[in-house]
Design a protein around this motif. Structure first.
Motif: not given
Ligand code: M6P
Ligand code: ZN
Length: 196
Positions: A71-72, A99-102, A104, A168-170
């Motif tokens: 991830e990332g 979640h939002y995505h890290a 954006e 990524g997950h935020d």
């Protein structure tokens, strides 16, 4: 008449992950399974006191993820099967955290295999809306849009998700603010109801 394809010469590469086309389940040595149980959703539901009367260890959903890059880290397309159980906490249907995505600017695609759901979406400055999920429906989650899935049916909801590895997950904003709406049973039917 066309000729049968010739096998390419050289070493055979192993299959890294398999998708059962009838069930939607991913499997293989690189598939990582994460199980989310009811107790871990206590801070997310509308009525935590109702959740406290239920089986804390009950499974709400599991994610079977094939992520060829961590991830990332850019360079791969990831996919996952989510199996979301039917059920409710009070009148609120079982749902994924959301979640939002890290990153954006990164989108996501969802493909439903089985079951019925609501894909709940919201932008940072927009009220929540939803798309109905049905077997075979395909859903594009645009960049910058938070997403959560609720199971509004009576059988497990199974869907596939695809995203880029750098995404990524935020979870922070959703854990704090929610979606401003919840998928609830109103008069025997699911509805997206505005509220905290
Ligand atoms: C889908 C995808 C995954 C996500 C999963 C569970 O499979 O969106 O990226 O992890 O649903 O949702 P959440 O992470 O919000 O709990
Ligand atoms: Zn996502």
């Amino acid at each position: 008449m066309s000729e049968a394809p010739q096998a390419a010469s050289g070493a055979e590469a192993p299959v890294r992950a398999g998708l059962d086309l009838s069930t939607g389940l991913l499997s293989g040595p690189e598939v990582v399974v994460s199980v989310r149980r009811l107790a871990s959703l206590r801070d997310y539901v509308r009525e935590p006191e109702v959740l406290d009367t239920m089986d804390a260890d009950g499974e709400v959903y599991r994610v079977l993820a094939f992520e060829p890059a961590p991830e990332g880290v850019p360079g791969a397309v990831c996919c996952a099967t989510t199996v979301l159980q039917p059920g409710r906490v009070g009148d609120e249907y079982f749902f994924t955290r959301g979640h939002y995505h890290a990153a954006e600017d990164r989108p996501e695609l969802e493909v439903v295999v089985r079951g019925e759901g609501f894909l709940v979406l919201r932008g940072a400055d927009t009220a929540a809306w939803y798309e109905p999920m049905l077997p075979g429906s395909v859903h594009h989650v645009p960049p910058g849009v938070a997403h959560r899935v609720a199971n509004v049916g009576e059988e497990p909801l199974v869907f596939l998700s695809f995203w880029a590895s750098e995404t990524g997950h935020d979870y922070v904003a959703i854990a704090r603010d929610g979606f401003g709406a919840r998928v609830r049973c109103v008069g025997g039917r699911p509805a997206l109801v505005a509220g905290p």
